[in-house]
Design an enzyme around this catalytic site. Sequence first.
Site, PDB file in Angstrom:
ATOM      1  N   ASP A 236       4.046 120.895  91.722  1.00  0.00           N
ATOM      2  CA  ASP A 236       3.588 122.275  91.810  1.00  0.00           C
ATOM      3  C   ASP A 236       4.661 123.088  92.545  1.00  0.00           C
ATOM      4  OD1 ASP A 236       1.594 124.324  91.611  1.00  0.00           O
ATOM      5  OD2 ASP A 236       0.881 123.872  93.618  1.00  0.00           O
TER       6      ASP A 236
ATOM      7  N   ARG B  87      -3.839 110.530  96.124  1.00  0.00           N
ATOM      8  CA  ARG B  87      -4.676 109.748  95.270  1.00  0.00           C
ATOM      9  C   ARG B  87      -4.533 110.127  93.799  1.00  0.00           C
ATOM     10  NH1 ARG B  87      -9.996 110.811  98.751  1.00  0.00           N
ATOM     11  NH2 ARG B  87      -8.604 112.102 100.013  1.00  0.00           N
ATOM     12  N   GLY B  88      -3.965 111.314  93.557  1.00  0.00           N
ATOM     13  CA  GLY B  88      -3.986 111.894  92.220  1.00  0.00           C
ATOM     14  C   GLY B  88      -3.345 111.098  91.104  1.00  0.00           C
TER      15      GLY B  88
ATOM     16  N   ARG C  24     -12.178 113.686  89.416  1.00  0.00           N
ATOM     17  CA  ARG C  24     -11.060 112.758  89.169  1.00  0.00           C
ATOM     18  C   ARG C  24     -11.344 111.838  87.987  1.00  0.00           C
ATOM     19  NH1 ARG C  24      -7.409 112.758  93.594  1.00  0.00           N
ATOM     20  NH2 ARG C  24      -8.371 113.203  95.591  1.00  0.00           N
TER      21      ARG C  24
ATOM     22  N   PHE D 253      -5.353 125.981  87.580  1.00  0.00           N
ATOM     23  CA  PHE D 253      -5.831 124.879  88.405  1.00  0.00           C
ATOM     24  C   PHE D 253      -6.468 123.849  87.487  1.00  0.00           C
ATOM     25  CE2 PHE D 253      -8.213 122.466  91.476  1.00  0.00           C
ATOM     26  CZ  PHE D 253      -7.289 122.365  92.498  1.00  0.00           C
TER      27      PHE D 253
ATOM     28  N   GLU E  69       3.945 110.617  90.205  1.00  0.00           N
ATOM     29  CA  GLU E  69       3.196 111.726  90.792  1.00  0.00           C
ATOM     30  C   GLU E  69       2.280 112.348  89.739  1.00  0.00           C
ATOM     31  OE1 GLU E  69       1.777 113.150  93.016  1.00  0.00           O
ATOM     32  OE2 GLU E  69       2.897 114.755  93.993  1.00  0.00           O
ATOM     33  N   ASP E  70       1.194 112.942  90.186  1.00  0.00           N
ATOM     34  CA  ASP E  70       0.286 113.599  89.233  1.00  0.00           C
ATOM     35  C   ASP E  70       0.832 114.954  88.773  1.00  0.00           C
ATOM     36  OD1 ASP E  70      -0.163 114.757  91.754  1.00  0.00           O
ATOM     37  OD2 ASP E  70      -2.336 114.649  91.642  1.00  0.00           O
TER      38      ASP E  70
HETATM   39  P1  IMP Z   1       3.450 120.376  95.652  1.00  0.00           P
HETATM   40  O1  IMP Z   1       3.950 119.832  96.950  1.00  0.00           O
HETATM   41  O2  IMP Z   1       3.063 121.817  95.771  1.00  0.00           O
HETATM   42  O3  IMP Z   1       4.331 120.137  94.474  1.00  0.00           O
HETATM   43  O4  IMP Z   1       2.094 119.655  95.489  1.00  0.00           O
HETATM   44  C1  IMP Z   1       1.726 118.857  94.495  1.00  0.00           C
HETATM   45  C2  IMP Z   1       0.333 118.381  94.801  1.00  0.00           C
HETATM   46  O5  IMP Z   1      -0.600 119.477  94.882  1.00  0.00           O
HETATM   47  C3  IMP Z   1      -0.164 117.519  93.663  1.00  0.00           C
HETATM   48  O6  IMP Z   1       0.155 116.187  93.897  1.00  0.00           O
HETATM   49  C4  IMP Z   1      -1.651 117.765  93.709  1.00  0.00           C
HETATM   50  O7  IMP Z   1      -2.240 116.866  94.630  1.00  0.00           O
HETATM   51  C5  IMP Z   1      -1.805 119.170  94.243  1.00  0.00           C
HETATM   52  N1  IMP Z   1      -2.036 120.094  93.132  1.00  0.00           N
HETATM   53  C6  IMP Z   1      -1.154 120.970  92.613  1.00  0.00           C
HETATM   54  N2  IMP Z   1      -1.677 121.642  91.580  1.00  0.00           N
HETATM   55  C7  IMP Z   1      -2.942 121.167  91.435  1.00  0.00           C
HETATM   56  C8  IMP Z   1      -4.006 121.460  90.498  1.00  0.00           C
HETATM   57  O8  IMP Z   1      -3.910 122.303  89.568  1.00  0.00           O
HETATM   58  N3  IMP Z   1      -5.156 120.756  90.666  1.00  0.00           N
HETATM   59  C9  IMP Z   1      -5.320 119.841  91.658  1.00  0.00           C
HETATM   60  N4  IMP Z   1      -4.348 119.510  92.529  1.00  0.00           N
HETATM   61  C10 IMP Z   1      -3.172 120.190  92.422  1.00  0.00           C
HETATM   62 MG    MG Z   2      -0.985 114.805  95.030  1.00  0.00          MG
END
Ligand code: IMP
Ligand code: MG
Length: 186
Positions: free
Chosen positions: A113, A53-54, A175, A162, A109-110
Amino acid sequence: MTQANDTAPASPPYVIDVMISAKSIAARIEDLAKTIQSEFKDTDKLVVVGLLRGSFVFIADLVRELDLPVEVDFLEASSYGDGMESSREVRILKDLRGQIEGRDVLVVEDIVDTGHTLHQVIDMLNTRKPARLRSIALLDKPSRREVDMKADWTGFEIPDEFVVGYGIDYAQRNRNLPFIGKVRFT
Ligand code: IMP
Ligand code: MG
């Protein structure tokens, strides 16, 4: 209503400090839109795919800066735990409505990470044989990376903090903040 994953307390023992203002986000999106427009200037109709949803606020602002024929679709992917945390497997919770074979696609993508989500989503979409597949992330935390993955375009690189706001949540809260804020536990 309380959900199983809704762990943020109603009166949070944390404060949110502004990290990226709404104004800075808007200015950056104007630039990114120009780049995307030149990349896809010859496209028939670009399929812009938001990862739920981000990315919902980001995609809304981004598509309104694009002077291109676009179609908007959504995909919901979720990494899941229950003892499989280390495998970082990504599940598709909601698939696209449309076909992307032979189409130009931009994944939105938001945050990137660890990189697992975007990496696996892109692998999966590539099996559907799009003509061109590109990705854009509003935020990138390069210090957290576990797989070699980078969006083609990034709004802002941020440190390992975070963050919430502008579509991004902490246990489904915050959000709706118009800026990107850093969560500080008190
Ligand atoms: P990845 O698979 O670890 O790259 O995950 C990315 C997803 O983790 C993002 O789409 C977010 O939904 C979540 N995420 C990563 N960092 C944060 C943060 O600082 N705040 C909130 N959600 C996060
Ligand atoms: Mg996400």
